[in-house]
Design a protein around this motif. Structure first.
Motif, short mmCIF file in Angstrom:
data_model
loop_
_atom_site.label_atom_id
_atom_site.label_comp_id
_atom_site.label_asym_id
_atom_site.label_seq_id
_atom_site.Cartn_x
_atom_site.Cartn_y
_atom_site.Cartn_z
N PRO A 88 0.37 -1.02 -0.41
CA PRO A 88 -0.35 0.07 0.23
C PRO A 88 1.28 1.11 0.21
CG PRO A 88 -0.10 -1.38 1.71
CD PRO A 88 0.61 -2.34 1.35
N LYS A 91 -1.74 4.46 4.90
CA LYS A 91 -2.22 3.49 5.96
C LYS A 91 -2.62 4.80 7.18
CE LYS A 91 -1.62 0.74 9.88
NZ LYS A 91 -0.70 0.18 10.82
N TYR A 100 -6.70 1.15 3.85
CA TYR A 100 -5.80 1.69 2.92
C TYR A 100 -5.49 2.16 1.90
CZ TYR A 100 -3.12 -1.40 6.28
OH TYR A 100 -2.81 -2.26 8.42
N ARG A 102 -4.14 1.54 -1.76
CA ARG A 102 -3.11 0.92 -2.51
C ARG A 102 -2.84 1.33 -3.97
NH1 ARG A 102 -4.13 -4.50 -0.24
NH2 ARG A 102 -2.21 -4.79 -1.58
N THR A 108 -7.53 -0.06 -3.58
CA THR A 108 -8.39 1.16 -2.39
C THR A 108 -9.77 0.72 -2.59
OG1 THR A 108 -6.57 2.43 -3.39
CG2 THR A 108 -8.34 3.71 -2.19
N GLU A 111 -10.81 -2.03 -0.65
CA GLU A 111 -9.90 -1.06 0.60
C GLU A 111 -10.91 -1.06 2.02
OE1 GLU A 111 -8.17 -2.73 3.03
OE2 GLU A 111 -6.72 -3.15 1.65
N TYR A 303 5.01 0.05 3.78
CA TYR A 303 4.29 1.11 2.79
C TYR A 303 5.07 2.52 3.31
CZ TYR A 303 2.25 0.58 7.40
OH TYR A 303 1.90 0.46 8.21
N THR A 306 2.07 6.94 7.08
CA THR A 306 1.20 6.80 7.42
C THR A 306 0.30 7.73 8.14
OG1 THR A 306 2.08 4.49 8.08
CG2 THR A 306 0.83 5.81 9.86
#
Length: 480
Positions: A88, A91, A100, A102, A108, A111, A303, A306
């Motif tokens: 990803p 986050k 997430y 992606r 995505t 998700e 990833y 965040t």
């Protein structure tokens, strides 16, 4: 160094570099004057104790299918930069939910459906709208509404709306103020083709553009500032720089610097922009922490970014008050994690903050804020405090010194509904021969992000070439 140039560009940020590349490629004699010792502005890197850190850009979007990739192709620089795409890419950590982003947009969407199963149909409707090819439909629906109003049309779940709102940290404005159009374009960039990181860090991206500019015949002066723009009362005549009090002659100047300083300090005449820049609202700045971590291989995440938010509210500002900052509270923070080697990693922490005052950032005790941000990073990336081998911090005051942006502003003008029109601050000014590029020029869709400033640089180059009666040779109409 020649005494006279066709065009002088102030600032070697991405907008100035892109503009310069187009102009030099078209055969104009172009000079870029940069106050720092390297190109890139916020898109630069620095090293401490063997660790590399990126000043303010975490990754790039739109390299394969977006605006930025098209620009790099037009300038013949795309193949000279090696990009890694993460998956990803992001986050998003909310109070009781994790979602997430992606590399593949349809992943995505899955998700979001996984996180918010009751809103599956509305999620499909929203992303179908955002991803559609007919941009005119997006423009008509979003140009006069806030991002919150746009989300309210699609969703019921306030937690889903708050999660989507978190990514507006990339433009520094929360949903109840942010333009719906700016938010929609941001999501197009982040959903359609996200997560690219240049090999060697963000400095390598800026260096590649600077090298291409020089390959096309352009010149760059580093480590010097502009003292004054001199006019004949109506148009630009020459530029006075700090180095040896040297005069550079040019009738055309492109400002990729803070236009507040240009029109209130650097010009030798007062224009209508003098009062405009005082009235417009600026975006916030950032507080940054840069950590070099001795890290075990099995702990390295896959990833780069965040997001941590303490609230689902679309009305709560991203920038906490001075009182809350002193208590260690933040509203939204971004944590990036990049492997330097098998045993080392660079972690960068950014949180949006108001400028408040020079004195506050010089003297305030920020121990509580620093402690909480680092603790949050430790919880997410699983490292011990004893593993920190390098640490640097940057306040809005630091960024003001580094970029010369008033108050260390990170995204130029605030991307609110009333400020995104192209007429807010046109790229061609009232002073003949003076143009704007980068985050301080209005292109009709708000500010924020490397694709946006690159697009602005391209558009300014088109205006300048028209003045020189040079043909614009790129038929693709880019939208951002």
């Amino acid at each position: 160094m020649a005494e006279k140039y066709d065009v002088v560009i102030i600032g070697a940020g991405i907008g100035g570099l892109v503009c310069g590349c187009y102009l030099a490629k078209a055969g104009l004699r172009v000079l870029i004057v940069e106050k720092n010792d390297k190109p890139g502005g916020y898109c630069t890197s620095f090293e401490r104790n063997g660790y590399r850190f990126d000043v303010g850009v975490h990754y790039l979007g739109g390299i394969k299918r977006g605006v930025l990739g098209k620009i790099l192709e037009e300038l013949n620089v795309k193949d000279e930069i090696k990009f890694h795409q993460f998956d990803p890419t992001d986050k998003i950590i909310m109070p009781d939910n994790v979602t997430y982003i992606r590399a593949n947009p349809y992943d995505t969407i899955k998700e979001f459906k996984k996180s918010f199963p009751k809103e599956k149909r509305n999620i499909e409707r929203f992303f179908k709208f955002i991803m559609q090819k007919d941009f005119l439909e997006i423009y008509k629906k979003t140009k006069k509404v806030t991002f919150k109003q746009l989300l309210d049309e699609f969703f019921e779940d306030y937690k889903l709306k708050g999660t989507i709102n978190a990514l507006l940290g990339n433009i520094g404005v929360h949903g109840s103020i942010a333009s719906g159009l700016s938010g929609a374009i941001l999501y197009r960039e982040f959903i359609l083709d996200p997560g690219y990181y240049p090999e060697g860090g963000m400095q390598s991206f800026s260096d590649a553009l600077a090298n291409k500019f020089k390959e096309y015949g352009g010149e760059i002066i580093f480590s010097t500032k502009i003292k004054k723009f001199l006019t004949d009362g109506k148009k630009i005549k020459k530029i006075l720089i700090e180095r040896n009090n040297k005069e550079i002659f040019s009738n055309t100047v492109v400002c990729n610097n803070d236009v507040r300083k240009t029109f209130r300090e650097l010009l030798d005449i007062r224009t209508k922009e003098y009062n405009v820049v005082k009235k417009l609202k600026m975006s916030p700045s950032i507080f940054g922490i840069y950590l070099g971590i001795k890290q075990k291989k099995d702990k390295i995440k896959k990833y780069p970014c965040t997001w941590v938010s303490g609230s689902y509210s679309l009305n709560a500002p991203f920038t906490p008050s001075a009182r809350r900052l002193l208590k260690g509270n933040f509203s939204l923070a971004m944590f990036t994690f990049f492997p330097v080697s098998k045993l080392k990693a660079s972690i960068e922490i950014f949180t949006l903050v108001p400028f408040i005052s020079d004195n506050f950032w010089k003297n305030a005790s920020l121990k509580a804020l620093i402690k909480r941000l680092i603790k949050t990073a430790q919880e997410e990336f699983s490292f011990e405090k004893s593993n920190i081998e390098a640490r640097e911090m940057a306040t809005p005051f630091t960024f003001e010194i580094y970029t010369l942006n008033t108050h260390g502003v990170a995204f130029g003008w605030k991307s609110s509904v009333d400020q995104i029109k192209a007429s807010t601050f046109p790229l061609e000014t009232s002073v003949k021969g003076l143009f704007i590029a980068g985050q301080w020029g209005a292109v009709g869709s708000g500010q924020g992000g490397i694709p946006k400033v690159a697009f602005c640089g391209r558009k300014t180059a088109q205006l300048v070439l028209k003045c020189f009666e040079k043909k614009w040779r790129y038929s693709i109409q880019l939208i951002t």
